[in-house]
Design a protein around this motif. Structure first.
Motif, PDB file in Angstrom:
ATOM      1  N   GLY A 354      -1.754 -11.077  47.006  1.00  0.00           N
ATOM      2  CA  GLY A 354      -2.401 -10.966  45.702  1.00  0.00           C
ATOM      3  C   GLY A 354      -1.426 -10.554  44.622  1.00  0.00           C
ATOM      4  N   GLU A 355      -0.511  -9.650  44.956  1.00  0.00           N
ATOM      5  CA  GLU A 355       0.516  -9.246  43.992  1.00  0.00           C
ATOM      6  C   GLU A 355       1.358 -10.442  43.587  1.00  0.00           C
ATOM      7  OE1 GLU A 355       4.068  -5.910  43.684  1.00  0.00           O
ATOM      8  OE2 GLU A 355       3.736  -6.965  45.570  1.00  0.00           O
ATOM      9  N   ALA A 356       1.699 -11.292  44.536  1.00  0.00           N
ATOM     10  CA  ALA A 356       2.507 -12.472  44.234  1.00  0.00           C
ATOM     11  C   ALA A 356       1.768 -13.431  43.308  1.00  0.00           C
ATOM     12  CB  ALA A 356       2.887 -13.186  45.532  1.00  0.00           C
ATOM     13  N   GLN A 357       0.456 -13.482  43.428  1.00  0.00           N
ATOM     14  CA  GLN A 357      -0.310 -14.365  42.548  1.00  0.00           C
ATOM     15  C   GLN A 357      -0.403 -13.804  41.130  1.00  0.00           C
ATOM     16  OE1 GLN A 357      -3.875 -16.087  44.168  1.00  0.00           O
ATOM     17  NE2 GLN A 357      -4.883 -16.185  42.176  1.00  0.00           N
ATOM     18  N   LEU A 358      -0.593 -12.479  41.006  1.00  0.00           N
ATOM     19  CA  LEU A 358      -0.695 -11.870  39.683  1.00  0.00           C
ATOM     20  C   LEU A 358       0.651 -11.807  38.975  1.00  0.00           C
ATOM     21  CD1 LEU A 358      -3.205  -8.889  40.060  1.00  0.00           C
ATOM     22  CD2 LEU A 358      -3.579 -11.117  38.993  1.00  0.00           C
ATOM     23  N   ASN A 359       1.718 -11.577  39.732  1.00  0.00           N
ATOM     24  CA  ASN A 359       3.054 -11.419  39.143  1.00  0.00           C
ATOM     25  C   ASN A 359       3.961 -12.552  39.595  1.00  0.00           C
ATOM     26  OD1 ASN A 359       2.520  -7.981  39.807  1.00  0.00           O
ATOM     27  ND2 ASN A 359       2.386  -8.931  37.815  1.00  0.00           N
ATOM     28  N   SER A 360       3.506 -13.769  39.387  1.00  0.00           N
ATOM     29  CA  SER A 360       4.251 -14.931  39.850  1.00  0.00           C
ATOM     30  C   SER A 360       5.505 -15.136  39.004  1.00  0.00           C
ATOM     31  CB  SER A 360       3.373 -16.184  39.782  1.00  0.00           C
ATOM     32  OG  SER A 360       4.085 -17.313  40.169  1.00  0.00           O
ATOM     33  N   PHE A 361       6.651 -15.255  39.698  1.00  0.00           N
ATOM     34  CA  PHE A 361       7.923 -15.463  38.991  1.00  0.00           C
ATOM     35  C   PHE A 361       8.168 -16.944  38.696  1.00  0.00           C
ATOM     36  CE2 PHE A 361       9.057 -11.675  41.739  1.00  0.00           C
ATOM     37  CZ  PHE A 361       8.812 -10.762  40.733  1.00  0.00           C
ATOM     38  N   PHE A 362       7.692 -17.808  39.551  1.00  0.00           N
ATOM     39  CA  PHE A 362       8.029 -19.225  39.452  1.00  0.00           C
ATOM     40  C   PHE A 362       6.772 -20.086  39.294  1.00  0.00           C
ATOM     41  CE2 PHE A 362      10.846 -16.979  42.456  1.00  0.00           C
ATOM     42  CZ  PHE A 362      12.021 -17.020  41.732  1.00  0.00           C
ATOM     43  N   SER A 364       4.334 -19.965  41.056  1.00  0.00           N
ATOM     44  CA  SER A 364       3.958 -20.328  42.421  1.00  0.00           C
ATOM     45  C   SER A 364       3.792 -19.050  43.227  1.00  0.00           C
ATOM     46  CB  SER A 364       5.017 -21.224  43.067  1.00  0.00           C
ATOM     47  OG  SER A 364       4.814 -21.323  44.465  1.00  0.00           O
ATOM     48  N   THR A 365       2.610 -18.846  43.784  1.00  0.00           N
ATOM     49  CA  THR A 365       2.372 -17.660  44.601  1.00  0.00           C
ATOM     50  C   THR A 365       3.277 -17.659  45.826  1.00  0.00           C
ATOM     51  OG1 THR A 365       0.064 -17.565  43.891  1.00  0.00           O
ATOM     52  CG2 THR A 365       0.624 -16.386  45.910  1.00  0.00           C
ATOM     53  N   GLU A 366       3.434 -18.833  46.460  1.00  0.00           N
ATOM     54  CA  GLU A 366       4.251 -18.908  47.668  1.00  0.00           C
ATOM     55  C   GLU A 366       5.712 -18.561  47.384  1.00  0.00           C
ATOM     56  OE1 GLU A 366       1.208 -22.354  48.115  1.00  0.00           O
ATOM     57  OE2 GLU A 366       2.234 -21.267  46.514  1.00  0.00           O
ATOM     58  N   LEU A 367       6.284 -19.134  46.329  1.00  0.00           N
ATOM     59  CA  LEU A 367       7.684 -18.847  45.995  1.00  0.00           C
ATOM     60  C   LEU A 367       7.873 -17.390  45.592  1.00  0.00           C
ATOM     61  CD1 LEU A 367       8.768 -22.039  44.004  1.00  0.00           C
ATOM     62  CD2 LEU A 367       9.659 -21.258  46.219  1.00  0.00           C
ATOM     63  N   SER A 368       6.932 -16.860  44.847  1.00  0.00           N
ATOM     64  CA  SER A 368       7.036 -15.470  44.415  1.00  0.00           C
ATOM     65  C   SER A 368       7.013 -14.526  45.606  1.00  0.00           C
ATOM     66  CB  SER A 368       5.896 -15.140  43.448  1.00  0.00           C
ATOM     67  OG  SER A 368       5.993 -13.810  42.997  1.00  0.00           O
ATOM     68  N   PHE A 369       6.066 -14.735  46.524  1.00  0.00           N
ATOM     69  CA  PHE A 369       5.995 -13.874  47.700  1.00  0.00           C
ATOM     70  C   PHE A 369       7.256 -13.980  48.550  1.00  0.00           C
ATOM     71  CE2 PHE A 369       5.233 -13.279  52.197  1.00  0.00           C
ATOM     72  CZ  PHE A 369       4.630 -12.030  52.236  1.00  0.00           C
ATOM     73  N   ALA A 370       7.673 -15.214  48.840  1.00  0.00           N
ATOM     74  CA  ALA A 370       8.827 -15.409  49.709  1.00  0.00           C
ATOM     75  C   ALA A 370      10.096 -14.837  49.086  1.00  0.00           C
ATOM     76  CB  ALA A 370       9.010 -16.902  49.998  1.00  0.00           C
ATOM     77  N   PHE A 371      10.242 -14.947  47.767  1.00  0.00           N
ATOM     78  CA  PHE A 371      11.414 -14.414  47.074  1.00  0.00           C
ATOM     79  C   PHE A 371      11.460 -12.894  47.172  1.00  0.00           C
ATOM     80  CE2 PHE A 371      13.331 -12.860  43.054  1.00  0.00           C
ATOM     81  CZ  PHE A 371      14.623 -13.327  43.246  1.00  0.00           C
ATOM     82  N   VAL A 372      10.325 -12.232  46.923  1.00  0.00           N
ATOM     83  CA  VAL A 372      10.266 -10.777  47.008  1.00  0.00           C
ATOM     84  C   VAL A 372      10.510 -10.315  48.443  1.00  0.00           C
ATOM     85  CG1 VAL A 372       8.714  -8.785  46.832  1.00  0.00           C
ATOM     86  CG2 VAL A 372       8.812 -10.454  44.980  1.00  0.00           C
ATOM     87  N   PHE A 373       9.926 -11.022  49.399  1.00  0.00           N
ATOM     88  CA  PHE A 373      10.123 -10.663  50.803  1.00  0.00           C
ATOM     89  C   PHE A 373      11.588 -10.817  51.194  1.00  0.00           C
ATOM     90  CE2 PHE A 373       9.860 -11.131  55.397  1.00  0.00           C
ATOM     91  CZ  PHE A 373       8.893 -10.197  55.732  1.00  0.00           C
TER      92      PHE A 373
END
Length: 445
Positions: A354-362, A364-373
């Motif tokens: 959910g954080e990746a969806q709200l604070n999407s860098f690109f 894209s929820t998937e890219l944001s999550f994978a980048f932070v991870f």
């Protein structure tokens, strides 16, 4: 050290019997790419089944990839258990999302996991990740075991007894019957351990230190007694988050050192902690709330119930790493901000998806999550040489990352590892000498 080398050699020989590391890496990348490309809301089960079989194979049959396998197995469970519980056990919670919403979000969250696997495997490889964490674990437990003074053991035990007695008195004032009959976590915030992050940091770090000391040295019954007095009230009120998180760090640090008997004891205690909600309520599905409930934050977002500025921006929440007096703006952690919306009657924890969806860098929820991870894994690997305790704590907390957010994760990693490091560097004291059985001896692995 010879035992460690022999163990590593035996692992390598066992690995060769399956596939070469480079081939295993290519297979893992291929499975990840195939999973992310074919996954849809209407075919979650077959893709998930294949993925779980791949991870379980690595956990049980490929020792060099075991730690990474456990990490992504846990992350997969955080991304999919809520869907399985709803579809097959009719377990649904506020705000009561439809099966279609749950399917859509679950497919999105699993794609986040698959992309994170692809990036970690491509950049570092599962073998390197496991080797780095294993070496850091050996260094940490040797450092903790080599503390020659028993003063920190005594001081931590007294601290735990003090906190535990306070919490037992609080339970007595509430009434044991009310505590056992009340809702889970209903009285958790009334305990010293339940409502303050700073106390939780100190207790988690000191517990890791004390458990490692108990395993590596003969330090008497007082530390064991103090651990029981401290943690039992917390479990009685139906809270287990901190216990599970601390246990994950302990397992990472001690997993290669414990005997089979000790592993059985530790595994049995961990099972009791995990099953404690069902022991309290009589409903076996309550034990799965650790994996089910955090994802309901993401379901709420998909239902349009969460404002886009929940908890502030990603950069604003980085202020969790500094004291309140130094923060430029008022911030609140992601899980608590969600709880204050009043969408649910309980605190569900946070959701990194959910954080990746709200604070999407690109966008894209998937890219944001994978980048932070990948950032979290990169820091863990590159700091292992200079700060091995950071890497051990970071990996342990990354196992339960599915119920957190990035900056809350970083807060606990930084401060828990700092406290463990300070305790492991405690100077010797003539008043609290080393145990006679170990005086003048080496603390081996």
């Amino acid at each position: 050290m010879e035992a460690v080398v022999a163990n590593m050699n035996s692992r390598e020989m066992g690995d060769r019997q399956l596939l070469k590391p480079s081939v295993r890496r290519l297979v893992s990348l291929a499975v990840g790419l195939a999973s992310i490309s074919v996954l849809r809301p209407d075919n979650i089960e077959p893709v998930l089944l294949v993925w779980l079989l791949v991870l379980l194979t690595q956990v049980f049959f490929v020792p060099s990839r075991r730690l990474a396998g456990v990490l992504f197995l846990s992350l997969t469970l955080y991304a999919s258990t809520a869907y399985l519980a709803l579809k097959y056990a009719r377990q649904n919670f506020e705000p009561w999302p439809s099966l279609q919403v749950v399917q859509s979000v679950t497919a999105l969250d699993l794609r986040c996991v698959f992309l994170a696997v692809i990036l970690v495997e491509a950049v570092f490889g599962f073998e390197r990740l496991g080797a780095v964490v294993s070496r850091a674990s050996v260094t940490c437990r040797n450092s903790i075991g080599a503390v020659r003074s028993s003063l920190p053991d005594f001081a931590v035990s007294i601290l735990f007894l003090t906190i535990g007695i306070f919490d037992w008195l609080k339970i007595a004032s509430i009434g044991l019957g009310n505590v056992l009959g009340g809702e889970r976590r209903q009285y958790a915030t009334q305990l010293l351990l339940g409502g303050n992050h700073n106390v939780q940091v100190m207790v988690m770090a000191a517990t890791v230190f004390l458990v490692c000391r108990i395993v590596t040295r003969s330090i008497g019954p007082l530390p064991i007694l103090s651990l029981a007095v401290l943690w039992l009230p917390f479990l009685l009120v139906g809270s287990r988050k901190e216990a599970i998180t601390t246990g994950a760090i302990c397992i990472v640090m001690l997993g290669g050192l414990l005997s089979k008997r000790a592993l059985l004891v530790f595994g049995g205690f961990s099972a009791v902690v995990f099953l404690s909600p069902s022991l309290k309520s009589g409903n076996i599905y309550d034990s799965l709330h650790e994996f089910i409930l955090p994802q309901y934050m993401h379901f709420s977002m998909a239902m349009g119930l969460v404002p886009p500025d929940l908890g502030g921006t990603f950069l604003e929440r980085s202020q969790f790493l500094v004291p309140d007096i130094l923060r430029l703006t008022q911030i609140v952690d992601f899980g608590r901000a969600f709880y204050r919306l009043g969408i649910t009657g309980v605190g569900l924890g946070a959701s990194p998806f959910g954080e990746a969806q709200l604070n999407s860098f690109f966008h894209s929820t998937e890219l944001s999550f994978a980048f932070v991870f990948l950032i979290a894994v990169t820091m863990m690997i590159f700091l292992a040489r200079w700060a091995p305790v950071y890497s051990v704590v970071a990996f342990g907390l990354l196992i339960v990352f599915g119920r957190s957010d990035f900056w809350t994760y970083m807060f606990f990693v930084c401060y828990v590892s700092a406290v463990v490091f300070i305790l492991s560097k405690f100077p010797a004291s003539s008043k609290f000498p080393v145990h006679p059985l170990h005086r003048g001896g080496d603390i081996g692995t």
